[in-house]
Structures are given as structure tokens and as C-alpha cells.
Write a protein that holds these residues in place. Structure first.
Motif: not given
Length: 395
Positions: A3-4, A6-8, A14, A17-18, A121, A132, A305, A381
Motif C-alpha cells: 500500500e503506497w 499514492r499513485p504508482v 498507473v 490507488d497505489g 513516480d 516524495e 517503498d 489496482a
């Protein structure tokens, strides 16, 4: 899952929800020791038959037995990942039986493994990007790899922002900058794009500028730019490196964390024979971090991460720009299966628009912003499916 918050993603897509799936394999012995491997479990019953009932201390021999069990269909993709996950679990068991951390068992002298920041990123705004990498810089990281490849001006701007963050943190010392484009260019696009960036930026490497198997293309890119060419994370098998090395097509040899410890050690030996440095990639590449302490040509390892996957604890920390490995026997990894199961239930349905799916227009974009930037729109995701869940304990 990871669970980041942020967008990844990268040039191919992309996760808005990360939330990214993380696959785990557990292997039990009849002496009550459990080995842990991070990786998929595709064809695991067929592959596990190669090692079932065997002494786990014979890990390198068992690795070759697993390869032989995939002889007819081949060992590409997630099948190779399954072999790597089992291989890593066996190394974990062997080190636990010896009562030593794996890095010590493999002959490492120093528990410190140099790292670079890699935020996946491409979906971040400028302010988010700066924030970040300020966090990475606070942990002593002075080198960073950004995702890009769709817009020269945008890549130049974003690399400049991160350069300034790391320069300030390093009190004026020049930072290391890398760009990863995840195979979205043709050969000419790669040379044109990188040469334009090099007018104002000092790049250490460009990563996967063309398709992973294109030895001639990687060699052409390497000849046309000043930066090194890094590739190898998606190559599944020692034999796939040979054409690239023979063609002078790779300057930084990479291996993915999910391909296993034995694969890393063998590729490192091949690279060392050609005076090439190696650099593991992947989130929580814990097995390869242990192995990296024992090879003479390790350059740096990817730090994504700073948080652990849900339900996973690892005996290591990040300090002064490096992973610092602990003294727990084996990999030092522990899992909480209840937490992982609960997290899996929160994942959304699968989608084809993700970083794992190559866009239709990849390699055929004339102008950025016309049909290129559509590739990085946020998407949901990917959920864990039958190939990405925590596996039942292998017996």
C-alpha cells in the motif's frame, strides 16, 4: 499487498490507488522450519515435485532440478518466478538451519548494501514528486531513478526537480540520476530522447530503453549516448543474458528480486567475468540484498517503498543511503497470514490498463502529448488472483 498511499506506475500505466499485489510462497520442512520466498506460484505443484522430500540444504542442485521440470514448456515469466520463490525459500531454510543470517552464510562481510531511490513516480504532480524524494533524501539516499519516456521536456523538468532535492540534501554534492522507460521506445527514439536530456543533465543510466531481448538495439543505444544502458530485470534465465553481453549491449546488469537468489549469483558471476556491475531491482528485494553482500561487482540496489508489504516484517532498515541487514537467521522475514488474508479481500477487480500490460501504441508514438500521455492515466489496482495470493504451505 503493498500500500503506497499514492499513485504508482510507469510509462505503461498507473495504479491510481497505489495498491500493488505482492506474492508470497511458504515452504515447510519436516523439522518445523519454514522458508519464505517472494514470488508467484504458477505451476507450483509441478515444480515443487522436483524438491519435495529433498534436503533443502542442497539448494543450488535443487534449483537445477526445478529448471529441468519445466524443460518442455520452458521456464519463462511467472513460471521462472515460481522457481525463484522456491529457491529463495530454500536459501532461507538453509541459513536458518545454520543459525546464521543469509548474508553471512553466503560469505558476506559487510551487512550494508548501497541503495538508490526509485519511486515508481510517473503519476505524481511536481509537488508530490518533490515531497516524495525529500523523504528518500532524509534517509541518506543521494541517487534516484525516475520513471519516464513519454515526453522529453517533462522528463527533463522532473529529473531537474529531483536533482535539486538531492543536491540540497547532499550539501551541493552532485547526485546520481537514472531514467527508466520500461521498453516503450524504438532504438532511434531512445538515442534522440536521451541525447536531448544529456544536453543539460548527467544521467548515470537509462533503463530498458528498447525491448528486453533486443541485443542489437541495446548496443546501438549504448553507442549513441553517454549514459550507461541498464537492463536484465525481465530476463528469465542465464542464457538470455548471453546475447546482450556478447553484443556489448548492457553496461549495468540487472536482475529482478522475484527470480531468486541462485539466479542472481549466477548472473553476477557472468557479469563479473565481463567486468560488468550488477544492480538488483524490485520492491523489498531482500533475498538479493543478502546475496549482494557476497559478490564483488554489486553496484547498488533499488529501494522503492520505505514501508513493508502488508503483513510482512523484515529484519533490515535504511540508513545513510543503504539497506542495513539484521542478524536474524535466514532472510529475517516473518509473515502474518491473517493480516494478509484480510488485506486481500480489499483488493479491486483486475483491469487490463495497468503497468503490467504493454500499451497498444508503445514504440509508435510520434509526438508526446498526442497519443503518449494517455498511457499513464490512473487505473484501479490489479487484484490478487489464483497466481498472486499467499500460497498454501507447500509440502
Amino acid at each position: 499487498m503493498q500500500e503506497w498511499g499514492r499513485p504508482v506506475g510507469d510509462a505503461n500505466g498507473v495504479f491510481a490507488d497505489g495498491v500493488v499485489p505482492v506474492s508470497i510462497v511458504l515452504v515447510e520442512t519436516d523439522e518445523g522450519i519454514t522458508g519464505i520466498g517472494l514470488g508467484p506460484h504458477v505451476e507450483i505443484e509441478r515444480i515443487f515435485a522436483a524438491i519435495e522430500g529433498e534436503d533443502p540444504r542442497a539448494v543450488t542442485t535443487l534449483y537445477d532440478r526445478m529448471l529441468r521440470h519445466t524443460f518442455k514448456a520452458g521456464h519463462a515469466g511467472p513460471v521462472f518466478g515460481t522457481i525463484g520463490a522456491l529457491d529463495t525459500a530454500l536459501w532461507d531454510i538453509k541459513a536458518q538451519l545454520a543459525g546464521q543470517p543469509l548474508w553471512r552464510l553466503l560469505g558476506g562481510r559487510d551487512r550494508r548494501v548501497n541503495a538508490y531511490a526509485s519511486g515508481l513516480d510517473i503519476g505524481l504532480t511536481d509537488d508530490e514528486l518533490v515531497a516524495e524524494y525529500e523523504v528518500y533524501a532524509s534517509h541518506g539516499l543521494r541517487a534516484a531513478k525516475l520513471k519516464g519516456g513519454l515526453d522529453i521536456d517533462r522528463d527533463r523538468h522532473r529529473l531537474g526537480l529531483v536533482r535539486d532535492v538531492l543536491t540540497e540534501a547532499g550539501h551541493g554534492r552532485r547526485p546520481g540520476l537514472m531514467l527508466d522507460v520500461n521498453e516503450v521506445w524504438t532504438r532511434k527514439q531512445a538515442v534522440r530522447h536521451v541525447c536531448e536530456l544529456e544536453r543539460s543533465l548527467d544521467l548515470i543510466w537509462i533503463e530498458e530503453p528498447v525491448r528486453r531481448w533486443d541485443a542489437e538495439g541495446h548496443a546501438a543505444v549504448s553507442r549513441g549516448i553517454s549514459a550507461s544502458v541498464a537492463t536484465g530485470e525481465n530476463l528469465t534465465g542465464l542464457e538470455q543474458y548471453r546475447p546482450l553481453v556478447a553484443a556489448g549491449a548492457v553496461d549495468i546488469v540487472q536482475m529482478a528480486a522475484v527470480w531468486g537468489v541462485t539466479h542472481f549469483l549466477r548472473v553476477s558471476a557472468l557479469a563479473h567475468a565481463h567486468d560488468l556491475p550488477v544492480s538488483p531491482i524490485g520492491n523489498s528485494p531482500v533475498g538479493l540484498l543478502h546475496a549482494a553482500t557476497s559478490v564483488p561487482n554489486h553496484l547498488t540496489s533499488e529501494l522503492q517503498d520505505l514501508h513493508r508489504p502488508v503483513g510482512v516484517s523484515i529484519d533490515l532498515h535504511v540508513e545513510d543511503g543503504a539497506f542495513i541487514l539484521g542478524d536474524s537467521p535466514g532472510l529475517g522475514v516473518r509473515v502474518d497470514e491473517e493480516l494478509i488474508r484480510a488485506a486481500n479481500r480489499r483488493l479491486q477487480a483486475p483491469t487490463a490498463d495497468s503497468p503490467n500490460v504493454r500499451p497498444e501504441r508503445a514504440g509508435r508514438r510520434l509526438l508526446a502529448g498526442v497519443d503518449g500521455l494517455a498511457a499513464v492515466r490512473p487505473v484501479p489496482a490489479v487484484s490478487l488472483n489464483s497466481h498472486n495470493e499467499v500460497t498454501p504451505t507447500a509440502r
